[in-house]
Design a protein around this motif. Structure first.
Motif, PDB file in Angstrom:
ATOM      1  N   ALA A  47       0.830  -1.200   0.000  1.00  0.00           N
ATOM      2  CA  ALA A  47       0.000   0.000   0.000  1.00  0.00           C
ATOM      3  C   ALA A  47       0.869   1.256   0.000  1.00  0.00           C
ATOM      4  O   ALA A  47       0.619   2.202  -0.758  1.00  0.00           O
ATOM      5  CB  ALA A  47      -0.939  -0.010   1.203  1.00  0.00           C
ATOM      6  N   LEU A  48       1.900   1.252   0.834  1.00  0.00           N
ATOM      7  CA  LEU A  48       2.809   2.399   0.882  1.00  0.00           C
ATOM      8  C   LEU A  48       3.514   2.610  -0.452  1.00  0.00           C
ATOM      9  O   LEU A  48       3.612   3.734  -0.951  1.00  0.00           O
ATOM     10  CB  LEU A  48       3.859   2.193   1.976  1.00  0.00           C
ATOM     11  N   LEU A  49       4.016   1.537  -1.038  1.00  0.00           N
ATOM     12  CA  LEU A  49       4.797   1.644  -2.274  1.00  0.00           C
ATOM     13  C   LEU A  49       3.946   2.008  -3.488  1.00  0.00           C
ATOM     14  O   LEU A  49       4.449   2.603  -4.434  1.00  0.00           O
ATOM     15  CB  LEU A  49       5.551   0.336  -2.531  1.00  0.00           C
ATOM     16  N   THR A  50       2.670   1.654  -3.471  1.00  0.00           N
ATOM     17  CA  THR A  50       1.798   1.937  -4.615  1.00  0.00           C
ATOM     18  C   THR A  50       0.911   3.160  -4.403  1.00  0.00           C
ATOM     19  O   THR A  50       0.250   3.611  -5.333  1.00  0.00           O
ATOM     20  CB  THR A  50       0.871   0.735  -4.920  1.00  0.00           C
ATOM     21  N   GLY A  51       0.862   3.675  -3.171  1.00  0.00           N
ATOM     22  CA  GLY A  51       0.001   4.822  -2.881  1.00  0.00           C
ATOM     23  C   GLY A  51      -1.475   4.456  -2.810  1.00  0.00           C
ATOM     24  O   GLY A  51      -2.333   5.332  -2.860  1.00  0.00           O
ATOM     25  N   ARG A  52      -1.771   3.165  -2.657  1.00  0.00           N
ATOM     26  CA  ARG A  52      -3.168   2.731  -2.530  1.00  0.00           C
ATOM     27  C   ARG A  52      -3.518   2.527  -1.063  1.00  0.00           C
ATOM     28  O   ARG A  52      -2.640   2.464  -0.202  1.00  0.00           O
ATOM     29  CB  ARG A  52      -3.403   1.445  -3.331  1.00  0.00           C
ATOM     30  N   ARG A  53      -4.808   2.400  -0.783  1.00  0.00           N
ATOM     31  CA  ARG A  53      -5.262   2.240   0.601  1.00  0.00           C
ATOM     32  C   ARG A  53      -5.109   0.792   1.044  1.00  0.00           C
ATOM     33  O   ARG A  53      -5.141  -0.131   0.249  1.00  0.00           O
ATOM     34  CB  ARG A  53      -6.697   2.710   0.745  1.00  0.00           C
ATOM     35  N   TRP A  54      -4.950   0.633   2.355  1.00  0.00           N
ATOM     36  CA  TRP A  54      -4.753  -0.665   2.993  1.00  0.00           C
ATOM     37  C   TRP A  54      -5.972  -0.943   3.851  1.00  0.00           C
ATOM     38  O   TRP A  54      -6.436  -0.070   4.582  1.00  0.00           O
ATOM     39  CB  TRP A  54      -3.492  -0.579   3.831  1.00  0.00           C
ATOM     40  N   PHE A  55      -6.486  -2.162   3.762  1.00  0.00           N
ATOM     41  CA  PHE A  55      -7.710  -2.508   4.492  1.00  0.00           C
ATOM     42  C   PHE A  55      -7.507  -3.696   5.404  1.00  0.00           C
ATOM     43  O   PHE A  55      -6.724  -4.602   5.106  1.00  0.00           O
ATOM     44  CB  PHE A  55      -8.843  -2.829   3.512  1.00  0.00           C
ATOM     45  N   GLY A  56      -8.243  -3.719   6.500  1.00  0.00           N
ATOM     46  CA  GLY A  56      -8.231  -4.831   7.432  1.00  0.00           C
ATOM     47  C   GLY A  56      -9.640  -5.175   7.868  1.00  0.00           C
ATOM     48  O   GLY A  56     -10.477  -4.290   8.056  1.00  0.00           O
ATOM     49  N   LEU A  57      -9.904  -6.471   7.992  1.00  0.00           N
ATOM     50  CA  LEU A  57     -11.204  -6.955   8.450  1.00  0.00           C
ATOM     51  C   LEU A  57     -11.029  -7.932   9.596  1.00  0.00           C
ATOM     52  O   LEU A  57     -10.019  -8.640   9.681  1.00  0.00           O
ATOM     53  CB  LEU A  57     -11.944  -7.693   7.326  1.00  0.00           C
ATOM     54  N   ASP A  58     -12.040  -8.007  10.431  1.00  0.00           N
ATOM     55  CA  ASP A  58     -12.147  -9.034  11.454  1.00  0.00           C
ATOM     56  C   ASP A  58     -12.859 -10.208  10.777  1.00  0.00           C
ATOM     57  O   ASP A  58     -14.013 -10.080  10.362  1.00  0.00           O
ATOM     58  CB  ASP A  58     -12.972  -8.493  12.625  1.00  0.00           C
ATOM     59  N   ALA A  59     -12.208 -11.349  10.633  1.00  0.00           N
ATOM     60  CA  ALA A  59     -12.781 -12.496   9.921  1.00  0.00           C
ATOM     61  C   ALA A  59     -14.020 -13.035  10.614  1.00  0.00           C
ATOM     62  O   ALA A  59     -14.904 -13.588   9.956  1.00  0.00           O
ATOM     63  CB  ALA A  59     -11.746 -13.604   9.765  1.00  0.00           C
ATOM     64  N   GLN A  60     -14.121 -12.886  11.917  1.00  0.00           N
ATOM     65  CA  GLN A  60     -15.285 -13.408  12.642  1.00  0.00           C
ATOM     66  C   GLN A  60     -16.524 -12.567  12.418  1.00  0.00           C
ATOM     67  O   GLN A  60     -17.622 -13.097  12.314  1.00  0.00           O
ATOM     68  CB  GLN A  60     -14.981 -13.514  14.131  1.00  0.00           C
ATOM     69  N   THR A  61     -16.361 -11.249  12.347  1.00  0.00           N
ATOM     70  CA  THR A  61     -17.528 -10.371  12.206  1.00  0.00           C
ATOM     71  C   THR A  61     -17.710  -9.853  10.782  1.00  0.00           C
ATOM     72  O   THR A  61     -18.795  -9.401  10.432  1.00  0.00           O
ATOM     73  CB  THR A  61     -17.409  -9.144  13.130  1.00  0.00           C
ATOM     74  N   GLY A  62     -16.635  -9.882   9.977  1.00  0.00           N
ATOM     75  CA  GLY A  62     -16.693  -9.322   8.632  1.00  0.00           C
ATOM     76  C   GLY A  62     -16.660  -7.809   8.616  1.00  0.00           C
ATOM     77  O   GLY A  62     -16.853  -7.183   7.588  1.00  0.00           O
ATOM     78  N   ARG A  63     -16.387  -7.199   9.753  1.00  0.00           N
ATOM     79  CA  ARG A  63     -16.348  -5.739   9.859  1.00  0.00           C
ATOM     80  C   ARG A  63     -14.940  -5.207   9.689  1.00  0.00           C
ATOM     81  O   ARG A  63     -13.961  -5.848  10.046  1.00  0.00           O
ATOM     82  CB  ARG A  63     -16.887  -5.298  11.215  1.00  0.00           C
ATOM     83  N   GLY A  64     -14.880  -3.982   9.173  1.00  0.00           N
ATOM     84  CA  GLY A  64     -13.603  -3.308   9.031  1.00  0.00           C
ATOM     85  C   GLY A  64     -12.969  -3.037  10.387  1.00  0.00           C
ATOM     86  O   GLY A  64     -13.672  -2.791  11.363  1.00  0.00           O
TER      87      GLY A  64
END
Length: 124
Positions: A47-64
């Motif tokens: 994400a840093l090298l490409t200038g794109r956004r980085w995302f994370g999810l909780d696999a149990q809830t499916g929430r960001g």
């Protein structure tokens, strides 16, 4: 360790990262203490090298898990303690890291605590 710190540490160690498609490529083998962090934080470095956004999810809830509603993460911050899926904006699949908090605890925020009526704190 954050993705930003890892990128800086790899560069300082002479292990220069680059991007090939959706893959992070290192020009040399990273120092042994950094290897588990490369596995976990490769999406953050991409994400840093490409200038794109980085995302994370909780696999149990499916929430960001990020500070924004859509789950966007800040590569200069520790990962939320409940994140288990990571990707860079535009990726076709999510990276799953079920044991990451055990193998790389210093990459995660401490679990949130909640005040109880007796004045003590408890993990949430």
């Amino acid at each position: 360790m954050t993705a930003r710190q890892l990128l800086d540490a790899l560069t300082a160690a002479g292990c220069v990262p680059s991007i090939e498609g959706e893959e992070l490529v290192l020009d040399t083998i990273p120092p042994a203490p950094l290897e588990p962090f490369v596995e976990l934080l490769s999406t953050g470095m991409r994400a840093l090298l490409t200038g794109r956004r980085w995302f994370g999810l909780d696999a149990q809830t499916g929430r960001g898990c990020g500070p924004l509603r859509d789950g966007a993460l800040d590569p200069a911050q520790l990962l939320p303690s409940n994140v288990s899926l990571l990707c860079v904006e535009g990726d076709r699949i999510w990276d799953r890291h079920p044991l990451a908090v055990v193998l790389t605890p210093s990459a995660f925020e401490p679990p949130a605590t909640k005040k109880q009526k007796n004045g003590r704190t408890a993990a949430v």
